[in-house]
Design an enzyme around this catalytic site. Sequence first.
Site, PDB file in Angstrom:
ATOM      1  N   LYS A 214       0.825  -1.211   0.000  1.00 39.47           N
ATOM      2  CA  LYS A 214       0.000   0.000   0.000  1.00 39.47           C
ATOM      3  C   LYS A 214       0.858   1.260   0.000  1.00 39.47           C
ATOM      4  CE  LYS A 214      -2.884   0.735   3.557  1.00 39.47           C
ATOM      5  NZ  LYS A 214      -2.958   2.055   4.222  1.00 39.47           N
TER       6      LYS A 214
ATOM      7  N   GLY B  41      -4.837   8.065   5.668  1.00 42.55           N
ATOM      8  CA  GLY B  41      -3.945   9.065   6.233  1.00 42.55           C
ATOM      9  C   GLY B  41      -2.720   9.290   5.361  1.00 42.55           C
TER      10      GLY B  41
ATOM     11  N   ARG C  30      -7.919  12.287  12.903  1.00 38.91           N
ATOM     12  CA  ARG C  30      -6.493  12.000  13.029  1.00 38.91           C
ATOM     13  C   ARG C  30      -5.670  13.280  12.943  1.00 38.91           C
ATOM     14  NH1 ARG C  30      -5.521   6.928   9.115  1.00 38.91           N
ATOM     15  NH2 ARG C  30      -3.443   7.014  10.072  1.00 38.91           N
TER      16      ARG C  30
ATOM     17  N   SER D  15       8.230   9.262  11.800  1.00 38.89           N
ATOM     18  CA  SER D  15       7.051   9.107  10.953  1.00 38.89           C
ATOM     19  C   SER D  15       7.462   9.178   9.492  1.00 38.89           C
ATOM     20  CB  SER D  15       6.017  10.192  11.244  1.00 38.89           C
ATOM     21  OG  SER D  15       4.991  10.193  10.259  1.00 38.89           O
TER      22      SER D  15
ATOM     23  N   GLN E  19       5.404   9.164   7.060  1.00 40.34           N
ATOM     24  CA  GLN E  19       4.461  10.041   6.368  1.00 40.34           C
ATOM     25  C   GLN E  19       4.893  11.495   6.466  1.00 40.34           C
ATOM     26  OE1 GLN E  19       0.464   9.275   7.718  1.00 40.34           O
ATOM     27  NE2 GLN E  19       0.484   7.150   7.025  1.00 40.34           N
TER      28      GLN E  19
ATOM     29  N   ASP F  77       2.819  -0.610  11.750  1.00 36.39           N
ATOM     30  CA  ASP F  77       1.519  -0.994  11.199  1.00 36.39           C
ATOM     31  C   ASP F  77       1.154  -2.443  11.492  1.00 36.39           C
ATOM     32  OD1 ASP F  77       0.835   1.460  10.153  1.00 36.39           O
ATOM     33  OD2 ASP F  77       1.710   1.061   8.189  1.00 36.39           O
TER      34      ASP F  77
ATOM     35  N   LYS G 200      -3.925   5.955  14.997  1.00 38.65           N
ATOM     36  CA  LYS G 200      -4.108   5.271  13.718  1.00 38.65           C
ATOM     37  C   LYS G 200      -5.608   5.282  13.375  1.00 38.65           C
ATOM     38  CE  LYS G 200       0.132   4.020  12.684  1.00 38.65           C
ATOM     39  NZ  LYS G 200       0.760   4.376  11.382  1.00 38.65           N
TER      40      LYS G 200
ATOM     41  N   ARG H 143      -6.762  -3.258  10.111  1.00 38.66           N
ATOM     42  CA  ARG H 143      -5.719  -4.141  10.641  1.00 38.66           C
ATOM     43  C   ARG H 143      -6.180  -4.843  11.927  1.00 38.66           C
ATOM     44  NH1 ARG H 143      -1.965  -3.228   6.980  1.00 38.66           N
ATOM     45  NH2 ARG H 143      -1.453  -1.085   6.363  1.00 38.66           N
TER      46      ARG H 143
END
Length: 440
Positions: free
Chosen positions: A27, A100, A128, A173, A175, A321, A348, A393
């Site tokens: 992903k 996200g 979030r 992070s 991201q 994750d 999350k 998840r």
Amino acid sequence: MTAQHELRFDLAPGGKLGGCFAVPGDKSISHRAVMLGAIADGESRISGFLEGADSLATLKALRQLGVEIEGPDQGCLQVQGVGLHGLRPSRTPLDMGNSGTSMRLLTGLLSGQYFASELIGDASLTRRPMRRVTDPLIQMGARIATSPEGTAPLHIQPAVGLTGIRYAMPVASAQVKSSLLLAGLYASGETSVIEPAPTRDHTERMLGALGCAVDQDGACIRVRGGQRLTGTAIAVPGDISSAAFFLVGASIAANSELTLTGVGVNPTRTGVIDILKAMGADITLVDARDQGGEPVADLRVRSAELKGIRIPSDLVPLAIDEFPAIFVAAACAQGETLLRGAEELRVKESDRIQTMADGLRVLGIEAEALPDGLRIQGGALQGGSVDSHGDHRVAMAFAMAALRASAPIEVRDCANVNTSFPGFASLAASAGLGIVERYG
């Protein structure tokens, strides 16, 4: 979704897993492949793209921004790159759904554009935190407004001009790092991001594959503004986050043996393998190879007796994750497993610390939620009804718990499994899990 139309998993207790198969494409890499292909010069051909709701949200947004994309057709895409400055304004808000990654990375990408953008999402995503991304982008000169709570919707105004900064991330992070590197392509000078701990490096690897120089000196990653990207072929490997559920399932279910083919084993993502091996799991990497700049291998896993451990702090960001699956392994291990330093799990798709602790207790496992982690005492799993709180998840992790349960398990609110693992239930059933999808 009302309770009457809520997707649930009904799981029979016991069983074993077996077979040889591939899990869906990664992903994280799918998101990045489409984004970087969109702002490259020329065509990018992507194979192995994950056709899940999160990745498709990124795809739709880039189409709204004027990028021509053919596909997906069995994971294959052709992206006609528009170049660094070829994106066009969308007439409507860009809906990130539950993703996200889409929202945080596109915020960086759109911060350097000449036009305004609005990013929205579903109820979960709009809870979030986004200031971890917007604050450093604003330091670069971006003009971004959030809600008073620092959440979406995000309103991005045309950039007057971004300037590279040196930013030490307070929390590891990928991201945030990726968002700043993408904004750095549009900034004058150099953008430097300093990581407190290593995180997945897919953005750096893919930028390099498309011809952009990314320098790394220890924990500092640097990119110079104005570099152009060149379209290329990108092969997306299988997602280790999706593989994790089967690694755990085959480890905890007696007489199991299976092989997962073509899984990405980037060293910034293999924390789940290291943690499971430390617990006693029998996992072997076979036919290790390189695929488009990413390391790939087949993963062979056999059932094993697991033991509880204190999870090493340096592995936390490398498995962030995969902890819902790891928590199920801990529930089936002998002794206590302790996780600390994982505050990120509370923000999350759900508060994964509390959601997993609550669900494990429903199934008869002693689990103590800590501010930054979880303490789990391995024991005998019972049956029961578990609420995933819409977290894909969490839902898949509790599905695998049924392999060691003494009675049926029901997992509620499972529709979002499609965000990362379309076809999970049918693939798991073919491998031996007693799973049935039901609306009710």
